[in-house]
Design an enzyme around this catalytic site. Sequence first.
Site, PDB file in Angstrom:
ATOM      1  CB  CYS A  95      -0.755   0.033   1.274  1.00  0.00           C
ATOM      2  SG  CYS A  95      -0.123  -0.410   2.895  1.00  0.00           S
ATOM      3  CE1 TYR A  96       2.390   4.285   4.752  1.00  0.00           C
ATOM      4  CE2 TYR A  96       3.275   1.992   5.801  1.00  0.00           C
ATOM      5  CZ  TYR A  96       2.423   3.290   6.080  1.00  0.00           C
ATOM      6  OH  TYR A  96       2.106   3.560   7.295  1.00  0.00           O
TER       7      TYR A  96
END
Length: 343
Positions: free
Chosen positions: A146-147
């Site tokens: 996600c990051y």
Amino acid sequence: MGFRAAVAGASGYAGGELLRILLGHPEIEVGALTAGGNAGTPLAQHQPHLIPLADRVLAETTPETLAGHDVVFLALPHGQSAAVAASLPDSTLVIDCGADFRLEDPADWERWYAGEHAGTWPYGLPELPGQRAQLRAARRIAVPGCYPTVSSLALLPAVAAGLVETQDIVIVAASGTSGAGKSPKPQLLGSEVMGAVSAYSVGGVHRHTPEIEQNLRRVTSDAVTVSFTPTLAPMPRGILATCTARVQAGVDTAAVRRAYADAWAGEAFLHLLPDGTWPSTAATAGANTVVAQVAVDERAGRMVAVAAMDNLAKGTAGGAVQCMNLALGLPETTGLTTIGLAP
């Protein structure tokens, strides 16, 4: 419905989000739902919001249970996907939401995750230049972290256009607690999280760092160094990433905005906000979108790109479905919404 999909790890946050999206997908029939320690329990015990699947009982994650599906999503802890994928035929589209197959360099895997590198699959970020062609031909896909999704997308236009120096990139990103998974942890207790923001994995030790650098290296021949600091925010989902880099001589805000507008033209899920409007995680909740704004801090000589995204939607499950659509020959936007929930 044209295709049947199984979800391994259906009791977790990523598995639940996958099922929420797949239930609204016009071409997908939800097949087997499996789990590890939660096998044998009803899905409703873990995902009470998924009312159409409330009577399903979670099965064990075995080759027999996953056999016969057109698509298998793996929402498993890091290190567990390789063995499951190896038991499935090459004709099955396998989409891994874990980290097992994201990194290209085995040395990076050994350094950041330890253990033997399982290999590298086509990387599931369609907005990377040239990536859609790979995904359309793929039977194995590694969904980004996600990051890295939000940070890479926030930086790629500036790096690709040569507007910033690539050895002084700084990212500070605040994430909701669902990014840490569903396993109980003391630091994720409500009494620890409510009313507090805290940093973790500080000092260049977060496992997503090499993935971000790997993505940026795809669009530049220059060396790339990223300093990444994640923080935990008192919200269930969402990421707000603030990314800065020193600008090249003569680069101003107008030039940066032009680069982003050009790079994101025609992208269904990437939105450059109007001048003067800054991203909010609330605007992306439940949506498969990244919203961003850019500026140049002329005094400091740095570009600032701020991007917001739902870590469970575009950051995991929505991104996985986006890749599935490409691999199955469906319109890329099928079953995915750009409409967020706010307030």
